[in-house]
Design an enzyme around this catalytic site. Structure first.
Site, PDB file in Angstrom:
ATOM      1  N   GLY A   1     130.189  69.856  60.046  1.00 19.17           N
ATOM      2  CA  GLY A   1     130.955  69.390  58.888  1.00 19.17           C
ATOM      3  C   GLY A   1     130.575  70.091  57.598  1.00 19.17           C
ATOM      4  O   GLY A   1     131.364  70.162  56.659  1.00 19.17           O
TER       5      GLY A   1
ATOM      6  N   HIS B   1     126.824  67.034  59.661  1.00 17.80           N
ATOM      7  CA  HIS B   1     126.763  65.572  59.599  1.00 17.80           C
ATOM      8  C   HIS B   1     125.459  65.088  60.253  1.00 17.80           C
ATOM      9  O   HIS B   1     125.006  65.673  61.235  1.00 17.80           O
ATOM     10  CB  HIS B   1     127.962  64.979  60.351  1.00 17.80           C
ATOM     11  CG  HIS B   1     128.325  63.607  59.856  1.00 17.80           C
ATOM     12  ND1 HIS B   1     127.534  62.507  60.100  1.00 17.80           N
ATOM     13  CD2 HIS B   1     129.375  63.165  59.127  1.00 17.80           C
ATOM     14  CE1 HIS B   1     128.091  61.445  59.555  1.00 17.80           C
ATOM     15  NE2 HIS B   1     129.197  61.807  58.954  1.00 17.80           N
TER      16      HIS B   1
ATOM     17  N   TYR C   1     137.509  67.987  66.629  1.00 19.51           N
ATOM     18  CA  TYR C   1     137.599  68.088  65.168  1.00 19.51           C
ATOM     19  C   TYR C   1     138.915  67.487  64.670  1.00 19.51           C
ATOM     20  O   TYR C   1     139.858  67.281  65.425  1.00 19.51           O
ATOM     21  CB  TYR C   1     137.404  69.547  64.716  1.00 19.51           C
ATOM     22  CG  TYR C   1     136.727  69.591  63.364  1.00 19.51           C
ATOM     23  CD1 TYR C   1     135.446  69.057  63.233  1.00 19.51           C
ATOM     24  CD2 TYR C   1     137.360  70.062  62.237  1.00 19.51           C
ATOM     25  CE1 TYR C   1     134.824  69.018  61.996  1.00 19.51           C
ATOM     26  CE2 TYR C   1     136.734  70.045  61.003  1.00 19.51           C
ATOM     27  CZ  TYR C   1     135.470  69.505  60.898  1.00 19.51           C
ATOM     28  OH  TYR C   1     134.855  69.454  59.675  1.00 19.51           O
TER      29      TYR C   1
HETATM   30  O1  YXS Z   1     112.651  66.073  65.147  1.00 21.58           O
HETATM   31  P1  YXS Z   1     112.622  65.851  63.651  1.00 21.58           P
HETATM   32  O2  YXS Z   1     112.475  64.422  63.262  1.00 21.58           O
HETATM   33  O3  YXS Z   1     111.699  66.808  62.925  1.00 21.58           O
HETATM   34  O4  YXS Z   1     114.122  66.245  63.114  1.00 21.58           O
HETATM   35  C1  YXS Z   1     114.617  67.540  63.413  1.00 21.58           C
HETATM   36  C2  YXS Z   1     116.093  67.386  63.774  1.00 21.58           C
HETATM   37  O5  YXS Z   1     116.355  66.246  64.549  1.00 21.58           O
HETATM   38  C3  YXS Z   1     116.698  67.221  62.398  1.00 21.58           C
HETATM   39  N1  YXS Z   1     118.112  67.588  62.408  1.00 21.58           N
HETATM   40  C4  YXS Z   1     119.110  66.719  62.300  1.00 21.58           C
HETATM   41  N2  YXS Z   1     119.117  65.368  62.168  1.00 21.58           N
HETATM   42  C5  YXS Z   1     120.330  64.771  62.074  1.00 21.58           C
HETATM   43  N3  YXS Z   1     121.508  65.443  62.111  1.00 21.58           N
HETATM   44  C6  YXS Z   1     121.542  66.779  62.229  1.00 21.58           C
HETATM   45  N4  YXS Z   1     122.720  67.406  62.213  1.00 21.58           N
HETATM   46  C7  YXS Z   1     120.296  67.473  62.344  1.00 21.58           C
HETATM   47  N5  YXS Z   1     119.946  68.783  62.500  1.00 21.58           N
HETATM   48  C8  YXS Z   1     118.604  68.815  62.532  1.00 21.58           C
HETATM   49  O6  YXS Z   1     115.982  68.106  61.560  1.00 21.58           O
HETATM   50  C9  YXS Z   1     114.651  68.306  62.101  1.00 21.58           C
HETATM   51  C10 YXS Z   1     114.416  69.787  62.317  1.00 21.58           C
HETATM   52  O7  YXS Z   1     115.393  70.193  63.275  1.00 21.58           O
HETATM   53  P2  YXS Z   1     115.002  71.226  64.447  1.00 21.58           P
HETATM   54  O8  YXS Z   1     113.624  70.908  64.932  1.00 21.58           O
HETATM   55  O9  YXS Z   1     116.095  71.208  65.424  1.00 21.58           O
HETATM   56  O10 YXS Z   1     114.975  72.619  63.636  1.00 21.58           O
HETATM   57  P3  YXS Z   1     115.276  74.059  64.248  1.00 21.58           P
HETATM   58  O11 YXS Z   1     114.921  75.018  63.175  1.00 21.58           O
HETATM   59  O12 YXS Z   1     114.635  74.164  65.586  1.00 21.58           O
HETATM   60  O13 YXS Z   1     116.846  74.101  64.487  1.00 21.58           O
HETATM   61  C11 YXS Z   1     117.704  74.052  63.354  1.00 21.58           C
HETATM   62  C12 YXS Z   1     119.125  73.782  63.867  1.00 21.58           C
HETATM   63  C13 YXS Z   1     120.041  73.514  62.664  1.00 21.58           C
HETATM   64  C14 YXS Z   1     119.620  74.996  64.690  1.00 21.58           C
HETATM   65  C15 YXS Z   1     119.073  72.525  64.788  1.00 21.58           C
HETATM   66  O14 YXS Z   1     118.430  71.457  64.069  1.00 21.58           O
HETATM   67  C16 YXS Z   1     120.462  72.069  65.167  1.00 21.58           C
HETATM   68  O15 YXS Z   1     121.135  72.651  66.032  1.00 21.58           O
HETATM   69  N6  YXS Z   1     120.914  70.957  64.485  1.00 21.58           N
HETATM   70  C17 YXS Z   1     122.248  70.429  64.787  1.00 21.58           C
HETATM   71  C18 YXS Z   1     123.317  71.243  64.058  1.00 21.58           C
HETATM   72  C19 YXS Z   1     124.712  70.661  64.391  1.00 21.58           C
HETATM   73  O16 YXS Z   1     125.166  70.762  65.545  1.00 21.58           O
HETATM   74  N7  YXS Z   1     125.322  70.044  63.403  1.00 21.58           N
HETATM   75  C20 YXS Z   1     126.670  69.423  63.568  1.00 21.58           C
HETATM   76  C21 YXS Z   1     126.470  67.909  63.395  1.00 21.58           C
HETATM   77  S1  YXS Z   1     127.987  67.039  63.787  1.00 21.58           S
HETATM   78  C22 YXS Z   1     129.014  67.449  62.473  1.00 21.58           C
HETATM   79  O17 YXS Z   1     128.639  68.080  61.520  1.00 21.58           O
HETATM   80  C23 YXS Z   1     130.414  66.956  62.503  1.00 21.58           C
HETATM   81  C24 YXS Z   1     130.550  65.531  62.877  1.00 21.58           C
HETATM   82  S2  YXS Z   1     131.351  67.979  63.582  1.00 21.58           S
HETATM   83  O18 YXS Z   1     130.624  67.931  64.848  1.00 21.58           O
HETATM   84  O19 YXS Z   1     132.658  67.408  63.687  1.00 21.58           O
HETATM   85  O20 YXS Z   1     131.337  69.284  62.971  1.00 21.58           O
END
Ligand code: YXS
Length: 267
Positions: A116, A73, A146
């Site tokens: 998500g 998400h 969740y």
């Molecule tokens: O800084 P910029 O502008 O380049 O943007 C970065 C990140 O902020 C963006 N980005 C995201 N933006 C919004 N929502 C996200 N979920 C998200 N993930 C990433 O993408 C640009 C590049 O990310 P960066 O620099 O972190 O890349 P990386 O290669 O160092 O790391 C990749 C990840 C995926 C490991 C890292 O971005 C990460 O941990 N992202 C969050 C993954 C996550 O926790 N997703 C769950 C979201 S909450 C959800 O899905 C549900 C509500 S729940 O929680 O219930 O499951």
């Protein structure tokens, strides 16, 4: 034929293959294909159109060779909405659309899958992945409890200790483990991913669609047939309400934006 809807730098492109198969490509490249409301709504709309056209098999993908299939998400949207997985929200609407689609939805996965988006993959009927795939559930990183229906999907897909490790440690499930536990139907090399997915899709598209629709709907109903006492449901709702409205949720979201480790205080 391909149609594209694009809003807010996200796009959903649909390509019809052999008349009865569609490939739905979703993109949000600047945010690692994070699922925001616009993208989720476009995907839901596309699936509804494809269902009305009698498309038997839908392949869902963000592309081949992606580092991240979907970062889950869009966390930036959570600042305003502390319960993005509530029943009526775009993510849950899309998951229900996939699970009630009157045909087979295949997740074609290249790259890591987060939050998500893992539930989106698990809501699909079949999962074909390459060696770069991995699956991480990270709501505990931002303080989000969740949803019960989401946890039911995990319980139906993974052994309880494995899914607790995913949720409590936010540790990615590697694709070999995911295949071992049956979360992934086929694990192939990246260069074979699209050909194998299409071969599977063509095989399914040659079967009797009414029989497949009936079996899919029966399995969905049977999978969801879990009686929950009213008192337990109300207690769960309260536990989720307290967590979603708590300080820790705000701290988790701020920490993600500020690129720092969150400091949770249990309130
Ligand atoms: O800084 P910029 O502008 O380049 O943007 C970065 C990140 O902020 C963006 N980005 C995201 N933006 C919004 N929502 C996200 N979920 C998200 N993930 C990433 O993408 C640009 C590049 O990310 P960066 O620099 O972190 O890349 P990386 O290669 O160092 O790391 C990749 C990840 C995926 C490991 C890292 O971005 C990460 O941990 N992202 C969050 C993954 C996550 O926790 N997703 C769950 C979201 S909450 C959800 O899905 C549900 C509500 S729940 O929680 O219930 O499951």
């Amino acid at each position: 034929m391909s149609t594209m809807t694009s809003e807010e730098a996200v796009e959903v492109t649909t390509e019809i293959i052999d008349g009865r198969i569609a490939k739905v490509l979703f993109r949000n490249a600047s945010k690692l294909h994070a699922l925001n409301g616009a993208l989720l709504g476009s995907m839901e709309k596309q699936l509804t159109v494809l269902a009305s056209q009698g498309v038997s098999v839908v392949i869902l993908t963000s592309g081949l060779g992606e580092k991240v299939w979907s970062a889950g998400h869009d966390i930036d949207e959570l600042a305003e909405d502390h319960d993005p997985i509530a029943w009526g929200k775009p993510l849950e609407r899309l998951l229900r659309r996939v699970r009630t689609y009157p045909g087979v939805v295949i997740a074609m996965v290249s790259g890591s899958v987060w939050g998500g988006a893992v539930d989106l993959v698990m809501s699909c009927d079949l999962v074909v992945a390459d060696m770069s795939a991995r699956f991480a559930m990270t709501p505990a990183n931002i303080g989000l409890p969740y949803s019960t229906s989401g946890l039911l999907r995990f319980v139906n897909n993974l052994p309880i200790h494995i899914l607790k490790e995913m949720f409590f440690c936010a540790r990615p499930l590697e694709v070999e483990q995911a295949e071992h536990f049956g979360l992934v139907n086929r694990l192939v090399q990246q260069e074979d991913l699209e050909a194998l997915t299409l071969e599977m899709a063509r095989g399914i598209a040659s079967k009797a669609p009414l029989a497949i629709t009936a079996v899919k709907e029966q399995l969905r109903i049977l999978e969801d047939l879990v009686p929950v006492p009213v008192d337990a449901m109300e207690r769960i709702t309260e536990l989720r309400r307290v967590a979603c409205s708590g300080e820790d949720m705000r701290e988790g979201l701020e920490a993600f934006v500020q690129r720092r480790a969150p400091l949770f205080r249990g309130r």
